[in-house]
Motif scaffolding. Structure first.
Motif, short mmCIF file in Angstrom:
data_model
loop_
_atom_site.label_atom_id
_atom_site.label_comp_id
_atom_site.label_asym_id
_atom_site.label_seq_id
_atom_site.Cartn_x
_atom_site.Cartn_y
_atom_site.Cartn_z
N TRP A 98 0.84 -1.20 0.00
CA TRP A 98 0.00 0.00 0.00
C TRP A 98 0.89 1.27 0.00
O TRP A 98 1.88 1.28 -0.73
CB TRP A 98 -0.98 -0.07 1.19
N VAL A 99 0.55 2.28 0.82
CA VAL A 99 1.47 3.43 0.92
C VAL A 99 1.57 3.78 2.41
O VAL A 99 0.75 4.53 2.93
CB VAL A 99 0.95 4.68 0.15
N HIS A 100 2.54 3.17 3.09
CA HIS A 100 2.65 3.36 4.54
C HIS A 100 4.00 3.97 4.90
O HIS A 100 5.04 3.46 4.50
CB HIS A 100 2.57 2.00 5.25
N THR A 155 -7.33 13.60 9.58
CA THR A 155 -6.84 12.22 9.72
C THR A 155 -5.91 11.85 8.57
O THR A 155 -4.79 11.40 8.79
CB THR A 155 -8.03 11.24 9.76
N GLY A 156 -6.42 12.01 7.34
CA GLY A 156 -5.61 11.60 6.20
C GLY A 156 -6.13 12.23 4.93
O GLY A 156 -7.07 13.04 4.95
N THR A 157 -5.55 11.84 3.81
CA THR A 157 -5.91 12.47 2.54
C THR A 157 -7.34 12.14 2.12
O THR A 157 -7.97 12.93 1.42
CB THR A 157 -4.87 12.08 1.47
N SER A 158 -7.87 11.00 2.54
CA SER A 158 -9.28 10.71 2.19
C SER A 158 -10.16 11.83 2.73
O SER A 158 -11.05 12.34 2.03
CB SER A 158 -9.73 9.38 2.80
N MET A 159 -9.93 12.22 3.98
CA MET A 159 -10.71 13.29 4.59
C MET A 159 -10.37 14.64 3.94
O MET A 159 -11.26 15.45 3.66
CB MET A 159 -10.43 13.32 6.10
N ALA A 160 -9.08 14.87 3.67
CA ALA A 160 -8.68 16.16 3.08
C ALA A 160 -9.29 16.31 1.68
O ALA A 160 -9.73 17.41 1.30
CB ALA A 160 -7.16 16.25 3.02
N ASN A 161 -9.35 15.22 0.91
CA ASN A 161 -9.96 15.29 -0.42
C ASN A 161 -11.45 15.60 -0.31
O ASN A 161 -11.98 16.43 -1.05
CB ASN A 161 -9.77 13.97 -1.18
N LEU A 162 -12.12 14.94 0.63
CA LEU A 162 -13.55 15.19 0.82
C LEU A 162 -13.78 16.67 1.18
O LEU A 162 -14.66 17.34 0.64
CB LEU A 162 -14.11 14.28 1.92
N ALA A 197 -7.14 7.88 -10.50
CA ALA A 197 -7.22 8.61 -9.23
C ALA A 197 -7.65 7.67 -8.11
O ALA A 197 -8.28 6.63 -8.35
CB ALA A 197 -8.19 9.78 -9.36
N HIS A 198 -7.35 8.07 -6.89
CA HIS A 198 -7.65 7.22 -5.73
C HIS A 198 -9.16 7.11 -5.50
O HIS A 198 -9.90 8.07 -5.71
CB HIS A 198 -6.98 7.81 -4.49
N GLY A 199 -9.58 5.95 -5.03
CA GLY A 199 -11.01 5.68 -4.82
C GLY A 199 -11.67 6.61 -3.81
O GLY A 199 -12.91 6.77 -3.82
N ALA A 252 -0.95 13.86 -7.80
CA ALA A 252 0.51 13.99 -7.70
C ALA A 252 1.01 12.71 -7.06
O ALA A 252 1.25 12.65 -5.86
CB ALA A 252 0.86 15.22 -6.86
N GLY A 253 1.11 11.66 -7.86
CA GLY A 253 1.49 10.34 -7.36
C GLY A 253 0.24 9.48 -7.24
O GLY A 253 -0.44 9.53 -6.23
N THR A 254 -0.06 8.72 -8.32
CA THR A 254 -1.25 7.85 -8.23
C THR A 254 -0.92 6.64 -7.37
O THR A 254 0.24 6.22 -7.27
CB THR A 254 -1.71 7.37 -9.63
N GLY A 281 -2.34 15.01 -3.42
CA GLY A 281 -0.89 14.78 -3.30
C GLY A 281 -0.59 13.91 -2.10
O GLY A 281 0.43 14.11 -1.44
N ALA A 282 -1.47 12.95 -1.83
CA ALA A 282 -1.41 12.14 -0.61
C ALA A 282 0.04 11.86 -0.20
O ALA A 282 0.48 12.23 0.88
CB ALA A 282 -2.17 10.85 -0.82
N TYR A 283 0.78 11.19 -1.08
CA TYR A 283 2.19 10.97 -0.72
C TYR A 283 3.12 11.79 -1.62
O TYR A 283 4.14 12.29 -1.16
CB TYR A 283 2.55 9.48 -0.74
C1 LIG Z 1 -3.02 8.95 -4.12
C2 LIG Z 1 -3.72 8.69 -2.82
N1 LIG Z 1 -4.78 9.43 -2.50
C3 LIG Z 1 -5.45 9.26 -1.33
C4 LIG Z 1 -5.04 8.30 -0.43
C5 LIG Z 1 -5.79 8.14 0.84
O1 LIG Z 1 -5.01 8.64 1.90
P1 LIG Z 1 -5.30 8.27 3.41
O2 LIG Z 1 -5.06 6.80 3.51
O3 LIG Z 1 -4.33 9.07 4.21
O4 LIG Z 1 -6.72 8.63 3.70
C6 LIG Z 1 -3.94 7.50 -0.73
C7 LIG Z 1 -3.51 6.44 0.17
O5 LIG Z 1 -2.59 5.72 -0.06
C8 LIG Z 1 -3.26 7.70 -1.95
O6 LIG Z 1 -2.18 6.98 -2.29
#
Ligand SMILES: Cc1ncc(COP(=O)(O)O)c(C=O)c1O
Length: 505
Positions: A98-100, A155-162, A197-199, A252-254, A281-283
């Protein structure tokens, strides 16, 4: 002993607070815990990356609610015996799934300090909020955003994107959308992102009330970058049928292969068309800290908003997501919600408005900024940038090892720190799925999988700052070993696999 005040109300003795009776004992226990965690991180290579959870250990966590106290030392023993050995493994340099992020000892110490302070960063006038504002300022300067930009930890990019979708929605429909909902006008809004793009963006469109179908998933080139001409054509088509394009989300990094969209072209298109330009730009966004990567992120500075995680390439311990918005006023207009009990003052503890609770849905918020502040200050952005660059170098090393090995094939171009490949086999999808599970269960490494053009790929995302060439070598050796086992016929012979030509880059 307890004192009766009035019927049903008891005042217990001070000794019945939750503070220790004996601070020396808890201090000694705390020092042991800290020493053990330093040893855990320092000696992490001696451990398996991940270990399957034995049934009896899992069962321990189906216990009844504890009504009676337990000795702290005994609870800690349960932690060392039953929790510590069965974590995800992302502290380990062999973790590539994943991306940890890997975390650091510095971040761990900062977390302890933050827990001691027990600060609530929803609002009020206290220095932890100034620490968060310091990070907002540093992030703003990292991405070349103007002074009126605002930012907030989430919390994370999922929340930031929302949250970015919601800011873009308010910018498109005006603040009345917050009272009236998106209504008929909102129902014709359409957003655009690539199909790589991320789900969480699709999920965000659903949660924001647009519906996931209002997200147009645009085709990508063979490097998984959005096809800007196709995007332009789709926007025009939607306008022609009366729809209202309002938002483009660049990556920015799929997540699958680390593609970076042409952010400069997307920014220009959004300006020309009057659309909100958000970047996931999650990561990848923190790649701006690495001199070799920064030019490839050109255009990021033109975004209206950026979502990113300090807990990925930034190595800050989980969680430390972040949203940066170019126009702080629009950010506040999306989330601020006055309430009598949150009244602001010009002095006293209720001073210092706007508060972080005006910038997102959370009121109670932890001190994520402290571990990020410690990380940025202790290492400095040059060193963090060098580490990020190094993970990409290691991905290049893995790519070279794959290309030199006829039993392996690369499934996507390596552009950042993510490598997708597979073991050549007749039932390649089945074999490679099992290879990944076998490797995870062996404790040697922890890659994950993804599907690219219907082909199951072994996916190695080199995010951890501890990963080295020996970890890449161990991964390759394990893939070859388990691959040979998995493709062996019942009679012991090896399947005759037709080799497809290596992927031309
Ligand atoms: C491109 C991208 N967007 C969004 C996310 C979601 O980020 P988070 O897991 O911090 O919510 C990830 C997670 O790996 C990601 O790689």
């Amino acid at each position: 002993m307890t004192v009766a005040l009035r019927e049903g109300v008891l005042l217990s003795e001070p000794s019945e607070t939750l503070d220790p009776q004996n601070w020396d004992e808890v201090r000694a226990q705390g020092h042991r815990m800290l020493d053990d965690m330093f040893d855990y991180v320092a000696d992490i290579r001696d451990r398996p990356v991940w270990s399957p959870i034995p049934d009896d250990v899992r069962t321990q966590f189906r216990a009844a609610l504890p009504r009676q106290p337990s000795d702290l030392g005994a609870v800690y023993r349960e932690f060392t015996d039953s929790i510590l050995p069965y974590a995800t493994g992302n502290v380990h340099p062999g973790f590539m799934g994943w991306v940890h992020g890997g975390g650091t000892a510095v971040g761990m110490l900062a977390e302890m300090l933050a827990a001691g302070l027990n600060a609530n960063l929803g609002g009020r006038d206290h220095i932890p909020i100034e620490v968060e504002r310091q990070i907002v300022e540093w992030t703003r300067s990292m991405f070349g955003f103007p002074e009126e930009a605002s930012g907030v930890f989430v919390t994370g990019t999922s929340m930031a994107n929302l949250m970015a979708l919601l800011v873009a929605r308010t910018a498109a429909l005006g603040q009345s959308v917050r009272r009236n909902g998106i209504g008929d006008q909102g129902a014709s809004l359409t957003a655009y992102a690539s199909n790589a793009a991320h789900g969480c963006i699709t999920k965000g469109m659903d949660l924001a009330g647009f519906g996931s179908d209002a997200l147009r998933c645009i085709d990508v080139d063979r490097f998984h970058r959005i096809d800007v001409a196709a995007l332009r054509a789709r926007i025009a088509r939607d306008r022609n049928v009366g729809l209202k394009p309002f938002l483009v989300i660049g990556s920015a990094g799929t997540v699958d292969i680390g593609a970076i969209d042409d952010l400069r072209a997307l920014g220009a298109l959004c300006r020309e068309q009057g659309l909100w330009f958000h970047v996931d730009g999650a990561y990848g966004a923190l790649g701006v800290l690495a001199p070799a990567l920064a030019p490839r992120l050109a255009g990021l500075e033109t975004a209206d908003s950026i979502a990113l995680d300090f807990h990925k390439w930034g190595q800050v311990p989980y969680d430390a997501g972040f949203l940066l918005v170019r126009d702080g006023r629009q950010h506040r207009e999306t989330f601020s919600a006055p309430a009598a009990y949150l009244r602001r003052e010009t002095r006293g503890l209720a001073a210092g408005s706007p508060w972080p609770c005006d910038l997102g849905p959370d009121l109670s918020r932890g001190f994520r900024a402290l571990k990020t502040w410690f990380t940025l200050k202790t290492y400095g952005t040059d060193k963090l940038g060098a580490m990020i660059g190094r993970t990409c170098g290691l991905a290049g090393y893995l790519e070279a090892r794959i290309q030199a090995e006829p039993r392996l094939e690369l499934l996507a171009p390596v552009q950042l720190n993510i490598v997708c490949f597979r073991y050549r086999a007749a039932d390649a999808n089945g074999v490679n799925r099992n290879i990944v599970i076998d490797i995870q269960e062996s404790g040697i490494a922890a890659p994950s999988t993804t599907i690219l053009d219907g082909q199951l790929a072994i996916r190695a995302a080199i995010v951890n700052h501890r990963t080295d060439t020996c970890d890449i070598d161990a991964l390759i050796a394990a893939v070859l070993e388990f691959g040979a086992q998995r493709s062996r016929c019942d009679d012991g012979s090896v399947l005759n696999v037709e080799l497809s030509p290596p992927l031309a880059m």
